[in-house]
Write an enzyme that holds these catalytic residues in place. Structure first.
Site, short mmCIF file in Angstrom:
data_model
loop_
_atom_site.label_atom_id
_atom_site.label_comp_id
_atom_site.label_asym_id
_atom_site.label_seq_id
_atom_site.Cartn_x
_atom_site.Cartn_y
_atom_site.Cartn_z
N GLU A 173 1.33 -1.12 0.23
CA GLU A 173 -0.32 0.35 0.25
C GLU A 173 1.07 1.25 0.20
OE1 GLU A 173 -3.93 -1.33 2.66
OE2 GLU A 173 -2.78 -0.89 3.22
N CYS A 174 0.39 2.12 -0.89
CA CYS A 174 1.06 3.23 -1.23
C CYS A 174 2.69 3.43 -1.54
CB CYS A 174 0.64 4.43 -0.12
SG CYS A 174 1.32 6.03 -0.37
N GLY A 175 3.18 3.74 0.21
CA GLY A 175 5.14 3.42 0.43
C GLY A 175 4.90 1.61 -0.22
#
Length: 436
Positions: free
Chosen positions: A327-329
């Site tokens: 997720e994201c990072g």
């Protein structure tokens, strides 16, 4: 029996809600009370500070992303506490244009649902009696909400305080505190909000100072007396099912943005959480069914991640036969490379074709509704999710197939649908719940 609670809110961001909330949490705990903290909305940084201040996990409550049963179930975490204290987001009535099952994401939705009175924090800079007009407007805007009192922040002098109190007496709203202007108590910030709790050099000392400041300038007895609430009615929580039964989850300063209620729900459903630290060059558990890389600040640690040979080898080995999700990072770490703020490229895991950069910052912010086009572990294709996106990275390349069809809170299509390659998947949005 319901636990009495309060919502600490303000007319806008930057009024001092977080400072006051943390000081109140720590001061009340020091008085011997068990205090259950909550945070309105999708913020994943403030709850970690709440936990440090109250010694009790803080949970997000979100009227746009969460179904009614989930909000009530999470509010039920206050059982056994003496008091619930919720920190609002933005201004009390601020939310998106469209509504979910229980509201548009505004803090007022949660306060109304829980029956929590509002403590209004007013930044008194540059005004005196006029602050009463603002407070009166908020008190009358929604008859279903009760503004139990006002706490002034950034009060310049005793004379300034007396003028503020005079205005409030005129409109008949109690003043529960007046915080003098202080610059030495501010917590350090970063572009996504406060610096993470685990990165604060001496967080306990800072929280103790905030508690002393609040004790000196806030009527805590009146604050406690103002609290009330109604019993939550938990029903089916509508959490997404655990993506795997043995789930290896990255947990350190680079991978910390995972909502506490998801872990709670997955564990309650029988999943075993196996934490590991990529920054300590730890590989995921070899017998894990799936690896989950949450969001965080990998761009601040990109060199260490690129050099973490044991972590990367273990991740690549796992991906040959079992699912991996970021997720994201965490999504960026699954890609080919990450360019940091200084313009230096760092090779990442190479499990997806994604290339990202923080050298040219661009804000991506907002609620997300998504329908999976392919499985994410045990979450089948077609699963509907609600989440939130908040990052400054720019996509340089993304050659893989999209993982999901995504829209914003108002139904507009969002071009960024994540990526998938074999059993490796990733998205820029942080999952909050199933479709509300």
């Amino acid at each position: 029996m319901s636990v009495p609670g309060l919502m600490i809110a303000a007319p806008s961001s930057g009024a001092g809600k977080t400072t006051l909330t943390l000081g109140c949490l720590r001061a009340l705990v020091q008085q011997g009370l068990a205090v259950q903290p909550f945070k309105n909305g999708p913020d994943y940084i403030d709850p970690a500070f709440h936990r440090a201040a109250a010694s009790r996990a803080s949970f997000n409550l979100d009227s746009w992303a969460m179904a009614p049963g989930l909000i009530d179930a999470l509010a039920g975490q206050a059982q056994g506490a003496d008091l619930a204290v919720a920190e609002a987001s933005m201004g009390l009535f601020d939310g998106v244009a469209s509504t979910g099952a229980t509201g548009n994401g505004a803090s007022a939705d949660v306060a109304r649902r829980m029956g929590w009175p509002v403590i209004l924090v007013l930044d008194a800079s540059g005004q005196a009696q006029s602050a009463a007009a603002t407070a009166l407007g908020f008190a009358r805007f929604d008859p279903a909400l009760r503004v139990a009192g006002v706490i002034f922040n950034k009060v310049a002098s005793p004379r300034h305080e007396s003028l503020l109190r005079a205005g409030m007496a005129q409109v008949g709203l109690p003043v529960l505190g007046a915080l003098p202007r202080r610059t030495d108590l501010a917590l350090p910030e970063r572009h996504l909000g406060l610096v993470q709790a685990q990165e604060h050099a001496d967080l306990d000392s800072a929280l103790d100072k905030l508690a002393a400041f609040v004790r000196d300038h806030v009527d805590l007895a009146a604050l406690i007396a103002a609290a009330s609430g109604q019993a939550a009615q938990p029903s089916a929580a509508q959490l997404p099912p655990p993506p795997a039964q043995r789930l290896a989850v990255a947990r350190d300063a680079a991978f910390s943005f995972l909502y506490p209620h998801l872990l709670l729900g997955w564990q309650a459903a029988g999943a075993q959480i196996l934490p590991f630290s990529p920054l300590a060059d730890e590989a995921p558990a070899p017998d894990a069914d799936m690896v989950w890389l949450p969001g965080g600040y990998p761009e601040l640690h990109a060199g260490r991640i690129a050099a973490a040979g044991n972590f990367l080898a273990g991740l690549r080995h796992h991906a040959q036969t079992r699912p991996v999700h970021g997720e994201c990072g965490g999504y960026m770490v699954l890609g080919q490379g990450l360019v940091d703020k200084a313009g230096t490229r760092h090779a990442m895991a190479g499990l997806l074709g994604l290339e990202t950069s923080h050298a040219a910052r661009r804000l991506h912010l907002g609620y997300r509704a998504a329908r999976l086009l392919a499985p994410v572990g045990a979450m089948a294709a077609g699963t509907s999710l609600r989440g939130h996106e908040f990052h400054y990275s720019t996509i340089l390349s993304q050659p893989d197939q999209a993982l999901a069809s995504v829209s914003d809170a108002n139904g507009a299509v969002v071009a960024e649908g994540g990526s998938r390659r074999g059993q490796v998947t990733g998205t820029f949005f942080h999952m909050i719940a199933g479709q509300a």
